[in-house]
Design a protein around this motif. Sequence first.
Motif, short mmCIF file in Angstrom:
data_model
loop_
_atom_site.label_atom_id
_atom_site.label_comp_id
_atom_site.label_asym_id
_atom_site.label_seq_id
_atom_site.Cartn_x
_atom_site.Cartn_y
_atom_site.Cartn_z
N UNK A 254 0.84 -1.20 0.00
CA UNK A 254 0.00 0.00 0.00
C UNK A 254 0.88 1.25 0.00
N UNK A 255 0.35 2.37 -0.51
CA UNK A 255 1.09 3.62 -0.40
C UNK A 255 1.19 4.05 1.06
N UNK A 256 2.22 4.81 1.35
CA UNK A 256 2.39 5.35 2.69
C UNK A 256 2.29 6.86 2.68
N UNK A 257 1.72 7.40 3.77
CA UNK A 257 1.57 8.86 3.89
C UNK A 257 2.05 9.31 5.26
N UNK A 258 2.99 10.25 5.27
CA UNK A 258 3.38 10.94 6.49
C UNK A 258 2.40 12.08 6.72
N UNK B 178 -6.02 8.62 10.32
CA UNK B 178 -6.98 7.50 10.39
C UNK B 178 -7.86 7.46 9.14
N UNK B 179 -8.30 8.61 8.67
CA UNK B 179 -9.12 8.66 7.46
C UNK B 179 -8.35 8.11 6.26
N UNK B 180 -7.06 8.43 6.19
CA UNK B 180 -6.24 7.91 5.09
C UNK B 180 -6.10 6.40 5.20
N UNK B 181 -5.92 5.89 6.42
CA UNK B 181 -5.80 4.44 6.60
C UNK B 181 -7.08 3.73 6.19
N UNK B 182 -8.22 4.35 6.45
CA UNK B 182 -9.50 3.76 6.04
C UNK B 182 -9.62 3.66 4.53
N UNK B 183 -8.86 4.50 3.82
CA UNK B 183 -8.86 4.48 2.35
C UNK B 183 -7.80 3.55 1.77
N UNK B 184 -7.03 2.89 2.65
CA UNK B 184 -6.07 1.91 2.18
C UNK B 184 -4.62 2.33 2.25
N UNK B 185 -4.35 3.49 2.80
CA UNK B 185 -2.98 3.95 2.97
C UNK B 185 -2.42 3.49 4.32
N UNK B 186 -1.10 3.38 4.41
CA UNK B 186 -0.44 3.29 5.71
C UNK B 186 -0.09 4.72 6.10
N UNK B 187 -0.68 5.23 7.16
CA UNK B 187 -0.54 6.64 7.50
C UNK B 187 0.14 6.80 8.85
#
Length: 242
Positions: free
Chosen positions: A29-33, A50-59
């Motif tokens: 999965x993509x990662x986001x800082x 958390x919202x980004x993680x719900x969309x499939x990112x590792x945040x």
Amino acid sequence: MRGDILSYEADGLVMESHLYVDDSRAGSRPGVLVFPEAFGLGDHAKGKARKLAELGYAALACDLHGQGRIMTDRNAMMAELGALFEAPERVRARAKGGLDALLAQPGVDAARIASIGFCFGGTMSLELARDGNPIAAVVGFHSGLRTKRPEDAANIRAKILVLLGADDPGIPPEMRAGFEAEMRAAGVDWRMHLYGGVVHSYTNPDADAMGMPEFARYDAAADRRSWAEMLAFFDEIFEKAA
């Protein structure tokens, strides 16, 4: 949804950041800082991660001041930011610590990494890019744009998106023009979106509690629109990198 505290050292500090991952989604999965506003890592940045993680990112919602500290004294916070502005290598070290910690997580695709930030967190994301780090995208929400080393924009490998209140007194037109000149001179792939009638901290519902509506004020429409702009930006970049 999994939320873990991730500790690492950066700039001589022990950072206590929060990693959010939805383990029900298989594969890389993509990662986001996610870098917070100047006061430190609070519910605002954690909620966005958390919202980004719900969309499939590792945040990874990143600690700013070490040990999860939140600065409540505005004068002390401004003094700390002034010192950091004068020493961009320290800002970059704190941001790089988060990047390294995120890249070390299983399943994070190193070719699909973004860094987003709010207020000073946007500054951190931009400095991370100016330092030539391998990130694909940077998004700054009501982001500080100034840097002591504008020449380092030549190192930027990421695409840049800044999302600003057109009436933000902390990011006036002349600062936006300086940033544009910096990006143009370095040949960066960049874009800037302005929201009319919007000031600083427009993504944070707690901004109104500051009691400074002419400077910082939540704007639900700008919050929603800027988030959608970011997701479209990610779709464009990460689809090409996949």
